[in-house]
Scaffold this motif. Structure first.
Motif, short mmCIF file in Angstrom:
data_model
loop_
_atom_site.label_atom_id
_atom_site.label_comp_id
_atom_site.label_asym_id
_atom_site.label_seq_id
_atom_site.Cartn_x
_atom_site.Cartn_y
_atom_site.Cartn_z
N VAL A 43 0.88 -1.17 0.00
CA VAL A 43 0.00 0.00 0.00
C VAL A 43 0.92 1.22 0.00
CG1 VAL A 43 -1.81 1.26 1.20
CG2 VAL A 43 -1.81 -1.24 1.24
N ARG A 44 0.92 1.93 -1.12
CA ARG A 44 1.85 3.03 -1.30
C ARG A 44 1.41 4.26 -0.51
NH1 ARG A 44 3.76 4.85 -7.12
NH2 ARG A 44 1.68 4.10 -7.56
N THR A 45 2.35 4.78 0.28
CA THR A 45 2.15 6.03 1.02
C THR A 45 3.39 6.89 0.81
OG1 THR A 45 3.23 5.35 3.08
CG2 THR A 45 0.90 4.76 2.82
N GLU A 46 3.37 8.08 1.36
CA GLU A 46 4.55 8.93 1.27
C GLU A 46 5.72 8.34 2.08
OE1 GLU A 46 3.56 12.77 2.87
OE2 GLU A 46 2.93 11.94 4.78
N VAL A 47 5.41 7.46 3.01
CA VAL A 47 6.45 6.84 3.85
C VAL A 47 7.24 5.79 3.06
CG1 VAL A 47 6.85 5.46 5.93
CG2 VAL A 47 5.12 7.27 5.95
N ASN B 265 -1.62 11.93 9.58
CA ASN B 265 -1.32 12.80 8.46
C ASN B 265 -0.45 12.09 7.43
OD1 ASN B 265 -1.46 15.13 6.99
ND2 ASN B 265 0.30 16.08 7.99
N ILE B 266 -0.82 10.86 7.08
CA ILE B 266 -0.09 10.10 6.06
C ILE B 266 -0.77 10.38 4.72
CG2 ILE B 266 0.53 7.80 5.23
CD1 ILE B 266 0.52 6.90 8.15
N LYS B 267 0.04 10.64 3.71
CA LYS B 267 -0.51 10.96 2.41
C LYS B 267 0.01 9.99 1.36
CE LYS B 267 -0.79 15.84 3.41
NZ LYS B 267 0.13 16.85 3.79
N SER B 268 -0.69 9.94 0.25
CA SER B 268 -0.22 9.24 -0.93
C SER B 268 -0.54 10.13 -2.11
CB SER B 268 -0.91 7.88 -1.07
OG SER B 268 -2.25 8.06 -1.49
N ARG B 269 -0.10 9.70 -3.28
CA ARG B 269 -0.38 10.50 -4.48
C ARG B 269 -1.87 10.69 -4.67
NH1 ARG B 269 3.91 7.83 -8.64
NH2 ARG B 269 5.73 8.38 -7.43
N SER B 270 -2.64 9.63 -4.43
CA SER B 270 -4.08 9.72 -4.68
C SER B 270 -4.78 10.59 -3.65
CB SER B 270 -4.72 8.34 -4.74
OG SER B 270 -4.53 7.67 -3.53
N SER B 271 -4.36 10.51 -2.39
CA SER B 271 -5.05 11.33 -1.39
C SER B 271 -4.65 12.80 -1.49
CB SER B 271 -4.81 10.80 0.03
OG SER B 271 -3.44 10.84 0.35
N SER B 272 -3.41 13.05 -1.89
CA SER B 272 -3.00 14.45 -1.99
C SER B 272 -3.45 15.08 -3.31
CB SER B 272 -1.48 14.57 -1.84
OG SER B 272 -0.82 13.82 -2.83
N ASN B 273 -3.64 14.27 -4.34
CA ASN B 273 -4.09 14.80 -5.63
C ASN B 273 -5.57 14.59 -5.86
OD1 ASN B 273 -1.49 15.55 -6.26
ND2 ASN B 273 -1.03 13.65 -7.32
#
Length: 128
Positions: free
Chosen positions: A67-71, A104-112
């Motif tokens: 599961v891809r996240t910014e981490v 406050n974990i983000k991924s490309r989809s949640s931030s975009n």
């Protein structure tokens, strides 16, 4: 999962198993899965795959998930490279922050604000 449990799952006719790993580096894994043990998880997955081969079973199909996240997104290519020749499938999914989550974990989809992306790579030649 002990080798005994793996053998019982195979004997019981389990058709597939999905294991969320989400990293190939212990430091990143510990951020995503606090209290987990990446080395033990990898050892158990490899053991299951080895036992499948020993008993000449195609099932259960073994899938590892990322599961891809910014981490962990910097590890995606390494994750695929590591698991490509070890398991039947690799699942890749974008993290979607739960609406009530305070993290406050983000991924490309949640931030975009894009739709979730879900990809499964079928790797086993037994499936073709």
């Amino acid at each position: 999962m002990t080798p005994e449990v793996s053998k019982k799952l195979i004997d019981a006719g389990l058709t597939r198993i999905q294991i969320s790993v989400d990293a190939v580096d212990v430091e990143v894994y510990n951020k995503i899965r606090p209290g987990g043990d990446l080395e033990k998880v990898i050892k158990n997955i490899k053991s299951l795959v080895d036992i499948k081969k020993e008993v000449h079973s195609i099932t259960p199909l073994v899938r590892v998930n990322f599961v891809r996240t910014e981490v962990n997104e910097s590890q995606l290519s390494s994750f695929i490279a590591y698991w490509r020749d070890k398991v039947d499938m690799i699942g890749i999914q974008e993290y979607i922050k739960p609406t009530k989550s305070r993290e406050n974990i983000k991924s490309r989809s949640s931030s975009n604000k894009r739709k979730a992306v879900f990809v499964v790579l079928f790797l086993s030649s037994n499936l073709l």
